[in-house]
Motif scaffolding. Sequence first.
Motif, mmCIF file in Angstrom:
data_model
loop_
_atom_site.group_PDB
_atom_site.id
_atom_site.type_symbol
_atom_site.label_atom_id
_atom_site.label_comp_id
_atom_site.label_asym_id
_atom_site.label_seq_id
_atom_site.Cartn_x
_atom_site.Cartn_y
_atom_site.Cartn_z
ATOM 1 N N GLN A 129 -14.035 -4.911 2.259
ATOM 2 C CA GLN A 129 -13.291 -5.194 1.024
ATOM 3 C C GLN A 129 -13.561 -4.158 -0.055
ATOM 4 O O GLN A 129 -12.821 -4.065 -1.043
ATOM 5 C CB GLN A 129 -13.640 -6.589 0.496
ATOM 6 N N LEU A 154 -10.509 -1.854 1.242
ATOM 7 C CA LEU A 154 -9.239 -2.361 1.759
ATOM 8 C C LEU A 154 -8.891 -3.723 1.179
ATOM 9 O O LEU A 154 -9.763 -4.499 0.793
ATOM 10 C CB LEU A 154 -9.310 -2.501 3.290
ATOM 11 N N ASN A 155 -7.585 -4.004 1.152
ATOM 12 C CA ASN A 155 -7.140 -5.331 0.757
ATOM 13 C C ASN A 155 -7.679 -6.374 1.746
ATOM 14 O O ASN A 155 -7.610 -6.188 2.965
ATOM 15 C CB ASN A 155 -5.605 -5.382 0.751
ATOM 16 N N VAL A 162 0.842 -1.195 0.000
ATOM 17 C CA VAL A 162 0.000 0.000 0.000
ATOM 18 C C VAL A 162 0.877 1.244 0.000
ATOM 19 O O VAL A 162 2.022 1.210 0.440
ATOM 20 C CB VAL A 162 -0.942 0.039 1.230
ATOM 21 N N LEU A 191 -2.719 3.483 6.579
ATOM 22 C CA LEU A 191 -2.915 2.761 5.326
ATOM 23 C C LEU A 191 -3.615 3.596 4.262
ATOM 24 O O LEU A 191 -3.659 3.203 3.096
ATOM 25 C CB LEU A 191 -3.726 1.486 5.586
ATOM 26 N N MET A 192 -4.161 4.747 4.661
ATOM 27 C CA MET A 192 -4.845 5.621 3.704
ATOM 28 C C MET A 192 -4.493 7.087 3.994
ATOM 29 O O MET A 192 -5.344 7.886 4.375
ATOM 30 C CB MET A 192 -6.362 5.396 3.768
ATOM 31 N N ILE A 195 -7.975 -6.981 6.536
ATOM 32 C CA ILE A 195 -9.228 -6.722 7.256
ATOM 33 C C ILE A 195 -9.283 -7.387 8.628
ATOM 34 O O ILE A 195 -9.717 -6.783 9.611
ATOM 35 C CB ILE A 195 -10.426 -7.124 6.374
ATOM 36 N N ILE A 228 -7.415 2.022 10.805
ATOM 37 C CA ILE A 228 -6.907 2.106 9.432
ATOM 38 C C ILE A 228 -5.783 3.130 9.339
ATOM 39 O O ILE A 228 -4.812 2.955 8.586
ATOM 40 C CB ILE A 228 -8.044 2.472 8.452
#
Length: 403
Positions: free
Chosen positions: A295, A298-299, A210, A265-266, A303, A332
């Motif tokens: 999903q 996110l991958n 990511v 992650l974002m 999760i 996240i």
Amino acid sequence: MNNENIIIVGAGAAGLAAAIGCARAGQKITLLEQNNKIGKKILVSGNGKCNIDNRYINLNRFHSQNPDFIAKVLESYDFAVVEKFFTSLGLELVEGKEGKMFPMSLQAFSVVELLEYEARKIGVEIVCECAVTSVSKQGDTFTLETTLGTKTCTQLVLTSGSPAAPQLGGSNSGYAFATKLGHTLVPRHPSLVQLCSQESWVKGCAGVKVAGLVKLYANGEYITEKKGDLLFTNYGISGLAILDLSREVSTRLANFDYCELSLDLMPEYSKEKLTNLLLARIQKESEKPIGLWLQGILNKKLIAIILEQSKSRVKLEKELGRKEINKLVHTIKNLKLSVNDTKGFKGAEVATGGIDTSEVNPQTMESKLVPNLFFAGEVLDVDGDRGGFNFNWAWVTGLRVGK
């Protein structure tokens, strides 16, 4: 340098630059290399494209216990000096992202072959598969014991690198020779290296990549952060952001600090923007399992750990509310991963530490302790950031030796 009996130990970037500089000045040079070919680290740089330098040389891209030394070495030796050196070899450079410079051919072997051609053309004797096992000095003469016999010289240049990447010839030999001759070492640690974790969940996420933001905490204290690729692996985590952060982690771990990463992650979404996005996605009557619902953004492999760390008890989409969304958003953007080790010198591109630069003349790279002993490149207590800065240090210090 004025004497015509010079041995250079190590035919990497610094050694080749020093050899060419000295030979162009009319010196008789012997260049010893333990590998069966020269420039092995050059050949693998930039995935074979060779990130040869960086256009934007800045002091804060280099690290040492003695930053004043770096400033003096780089003074009047900017990128233009290095570019001129390569142009003189017939090598043209092109610029990539973030000022990274590459050979126009985008082939690392072009760099090595042009360096070797120039060196041999001007009389440098290159001896491969010649490992130096010991160095001593008696009067004005250095004596080198090698796997090809005893060699002597009146001026010696150590460009033997660091223990990083031993599979490419990295070793501690230069440090051993320097300390035997009276020099001091700053502790060495792996840098630009992958990080290891004992947490089992990373194995389940192996292969996930990511574009993220990673923050380092040592003993609970915020240290620094880097943005870029994050790659989960069977052993822990890698990626460009991790490599950029690894110097600090390696040093902290050596001091037995507890190191933990906080992974966003974002990063392109603020907390508020991500919260609004997730709230807007909720269908109040939906029986969709929460894992499947996630999903959509996110991958799948990530999760389970996000749900675990968020302590979410929700099973279905219709059960989601602002409180649960806040928990998910926080996780996240703050996924925790403890780090207990690095992949060591074998995985490292460079090493921190090295020969104490307070004992070296920054103008000539000559030892202040041992006349006619010179150093260049990674053997010194200087390491650079990813992006061509370590090569820059090698070229510049090598050229200073050879001026």
